[in-house]
Write a protein that holds these residues in place. Structure first.
Motif, PDB file in Angstrom:
ATOM      1  N   ILE A 134       0.810  -1.225   0.000  1.00 11.99           N
ATOM      2  CA  ILE A 134       0.000   0.000   0.000  1.00 11.99           C
ATOM      3  C   ILE A 134       0.838   1.267   0.000  1.00 11.99           C
ATOM      4  O   ILE A 134       0.292   2.375   0.039  1.00 11.99           O
ATOM      5  N   GLY A 135       2.170   1.142  -0.046  1.00 12.14           N
ATOM      6  CA  GLY A 135       3.017   2.320  -0.055  1.00 12.14           C
ATOM      7  C   GLY A 135       4.382   2.002  -0.640  1.00 12.14           C
ATOM      8  O   GLY A 135       4.745   0.834  -0.817  1.00 12.14           O
ATOM      9  N   ILE A 136       5.147   3.053  -0.939  1.00  7.58           N
ATOM     10  CA  ILE A 136       6.484   2.952  -1.519  1.00  7.58           C
ATOM     11  C   ILE A 136       7.494   3.500  -0.522  1.00  7.58           C
ATOM     12  O   ILE A 136       7.386   4.633  -0.063  1.00  7.58           O
ATOM     13  N   HIS A 141      12.174   6.164  -6.259  1.00  9.26           N
ATOM     14  CA  HIS A 141      10.990   5.889  -5.435  1.00  9.26           C
ATOM     15  C   HIS A 141       9.893   6.926  -5.706  1.00  9.26           C
ATOM     16  O   HIS A 141       8.708   6.570  -5.787  1.00  9.26           O
ATOM     17  N   ILE A 142      10.277   8.167  -5.823  1.00  7.82           N
ATOM     18  CA  ILE A 142       9.296   9.214  -6.105  1.00  7.82           C
ATOM     19  C   ILE A 142       8.621   8.956  -7.446  1.00  7.82           C
ATOM     20  O   ILE A 142       7.393   9.097  -7.585  1.00  7.82           O
ATOM     21  N   ALA A 143       9.405   8.553  -8.440  1.00 11.15           N
ATOM     22  CA  ALA A 143       8.832   8.250  -9.749  1.00 11.15           C
ATOM     23  C   ALA A 143       7.810   7.117  -9.649  1.00 11.15           C
ATOM     24  O   ALA A 143       6.766   7.147 -10.319  1.00 11.15           O
ATOM     25  N   ALA A 144       8.096   6.126  -8.805  1.00 10.15           N
ATOM     26  CA  ALA A 144       7.153   5.026  -8.604  1.00 10.15           C
ATOM     27  C   ALA A 144       5.871   5.525  -7.951  1.00 10.15           C
ATOM     28  O   ALA A 144       4.769   5.081  -8.293  1.00 10.15           O
ATOM     29  N   LEU A 168       4.488   7.873  -0.626  1.00  8.71           N
ATOM     30  CA  LEU A 168       5.921   7.746  -0.396  1.00  8.71           C
ATOM     31  C   LEU A 168       6.187   7.853   1.094  1.00  8.71           C
ATOM     32  O   LEU A 168       5.747   8.805   1.742  1.00  8.71           O
ATOM     33  N   ILE A 169       6.920   6.883   1.651  1.00  8.86           N
ATOM     34  CA  ILE A 169       7.310   6.927   3.061  1.00  8.86           C
ATOM     35  C   ILE A 169       8.727   7.479   3.117  1.00  8.86           C
ATOM     36  O   ILE A 169       9.670   6.842   2.656  1.00  8.86           O
ATOM     37  N   MET A 212      13.779  18.121   1.194  1.00  5.75           N
ATOM     38  CA  MET A 212      12.658  18.934   0.732  1.00  5.75           C
ATOM     39  C   MET A 212      12.916  19.515  -0.645  1.00  5.75           C
ATOM     40  O   MET A 212      11.982  19.649  -1.449  1.00  5.75           O
ATOM     41  N   ASP A 213      14.157  19.858  -0.947  1.00  2.00           N
ATOM     42  CA  ASP A 213      14.452  20.374  -2.293  1.00  2.00           C
ATOM     43  C   ASP A 213      14.098  19.318  -3.351  1.00  2.00           C
ATOM     44  O   ASP A 213      13.492  19.640  -4.385  1.00  2.00           O
ATOM     45  N   ILE A 214      14.473  18.067  -3.092  1.00  2.00           N
ATOM     46  CA  ILE A 214      14.157  16.992  -4.043  1.00  2.00           C
ATOM     47  C   ILE A 214      12.653  16.761  -4.112  1.00  2.00           C
ATOM     48  O   ILE A 214      12.083  16.632  -5.206  1.00  2.00           O
ATOM     49  N   LEU A 215      11.988  16.708  -2.974  1.00  2.00           N
ATOM     50  CA  LEU A 215      10.538  16.488  -2.972  1.00  2.00           C
ATOM     51  C   LEU A 215       9.812  17.599  -3.725  1.00  2.00           C
ATOM     52  O   LEU A 215       8.917  17.329  -4.541  1.00  2.00           O
TER      53      LEU A 215
END
Length: 272
Positions: A91-93, A117-120, A128-129, A140-143
């Protein structure tokens, strides 16, 4: 407590739980914990994580590579995560993210795997966990950079960061997950940051077997102990323990939309 809690982040494939599964589940039930999510940290152990989720209707799991493992198992593509996420129990990545405290893996490897992981998550729309330690700005810059390419849900797990990170995460729709850390005497700044998070963005977790809350410090953490974290969160937010259970459980299902609420076990609460 008359409302079931959810332990949104634990590691049930670890030996202390897999070897005492019946006891772990009974203690969780007695503490009012009606659902658990067992978190993936390596692709090479995903089958064990998945097997634990199969042992009870009210256990789900995630798939991912922890930043500590990014040197050996870091991902450059989301494909395997997307494939594994088709499983009804997933239920999560994650957990994924950045850990510059231990630096167990090269930072560029951590960042590359984090983006995979973000792409998934963007593809599957599963949450995303996020693990972040001593890496708030880069996390946070990447997110934010990735979110600008297309929205995806997520949670800052085991929140132990700055109020600034919390507010930046909230702006991209993320949730904040509180662990036993909020019960620690040394964690006033974290409690203050949590106090400013809206109630509808909070969930709870143990991260067991780590980070046992007060009054269980020094013991191996387990899902039943999430009741202590929930009680402290209720105190911080000025609501009842039943209300914080209702809110955090509602929030869990709002975030983890693939989880079946009908599998939430509703049980009484004995003192742990």
């Amino acid at each position: 407590m008359n409302v079931a809690l959810v332990d949104s982040h634990c590691h049930l494939d670890y030996p202390q739980f897999s070897d005492d599964f019946a006891g772990t589940m009974a203690r969780a039930r007695d503490a009012g914990v009606g659902m658990m999510v067992s978190i993936g940290v390596r692709m090479t152990t995903f089958d064990q994580v998945r097997a634990m989720a199969e042992r009870a209707d009210n256990i789900y799991c995630t798939v991912g590579v922890h930043p500590h493992e990014a040197g050996e198992e870091g991902l450059s593509s989301p494909d395997i995560l997307i494939e594994k996420a088709k499983d009804p129990k997933v239920i999560g990545i994650g957990e994924s993210g950045l850990d510059y405290f231990y630096d167990n893996a090269p930072r560029d490897a951590q960042q590359q795997s984090f983006r995979a992981h973000i792409a998934a998550c963007r593809e599957t729309q599963l949450p995303l966990i996020v693990h972040t330690r001593d890496a708030d700005d880069d996390t946070m810059d990447i997110l934010e950079e990735e979110y600008a390419k297309g929205a995806f849900p997520g949670v800052i797990h085991c929140f132990s960061s700055s109020a600034e990170l919390a507010q930046r995460a909230l702006k991209i729709g993320f949730y904040i997950s509180c662990s036993g850390i909020i019960t620690f005497n040394s964690a006033k700044a974290i409690r203050d940051a949590v106090a400013d998070v809206p109630l509808d963005r909070l969930i709870v977790e143990t991260d067991s077997p780590y980070l046992a809350p007060v009054p269980k410090r020094g013991k191996s953490n387990e899902p039943s102990f999430v009741a202590h974290t929930a009680a402290k969160l209720a105190e911080i937010k000025g609501v009842s323990t039943d209300e914080i259970a209702r809110i955090t459980t509602d929030n869990f299902f709002a975030l983890f939309t693939k989880a079946d609420r009908s599998r939430l076990s509703v049980v009484g609460a004995g003192e742990q």
